[in-house]
Design a protein around this motif. Structure first.
Motif: not given
Length: 107
Positions: A22-35
């Motif tokens: 939410e803070k970065l304005h991207i999807s949770q899936l994208t967050i997971s992929q980056h991590i």
């Protein structure tokens, strides 16, 4: 700071993939992929994922400490290298960015 590091720091600060997304304005899936990509790049698991919560593990703490030190070194190096040679203080010691990159690749 590269994007994966930004995502990682945001997840750590928010202690949540959802709030980081939410803070970065991207999807949770994208967050997971980056991590995942960051963890694969470093060949270490950085976060302990619990139900609705994320915790740093010892490897993540070391990684964050190393990033902070690298950032300080880069800042100091920039400050010294931007000054004319004759006006640099005697304590200005610098290392090219490639040295710190090599240090990370050995982790």
């Amino acid at each position: 700071m590269d994007w994966q590091l930004t995502v990682f720091v945001t997840v750590v600060e928010e202690q949540s993939f959802t709030r980081a997304a939410e803070k970065l304005h991207i999807s949770q899936l994208t967050i997971s992929q980056h991590i995942q990509t960051l963890e694969q790049r470093l060949d270490v698991r950085l976060l302990d994922r619990e139900r609705r919560r994320v915790r740093l593990n010892p490897a993540a703490r070391s990684y964050i400490d190393m990033q902070r030190k690298s950032s300080l070194c880069t800042t100091a190096w920039s400050a010294c290298s931007n000054r004319p040679k004759r006006s640099r203080p005697a304590h200005c010691v610098s290392a090219p960015a490639s040295h710190t990159e090599n240090m990370y690749s050995r982790m």
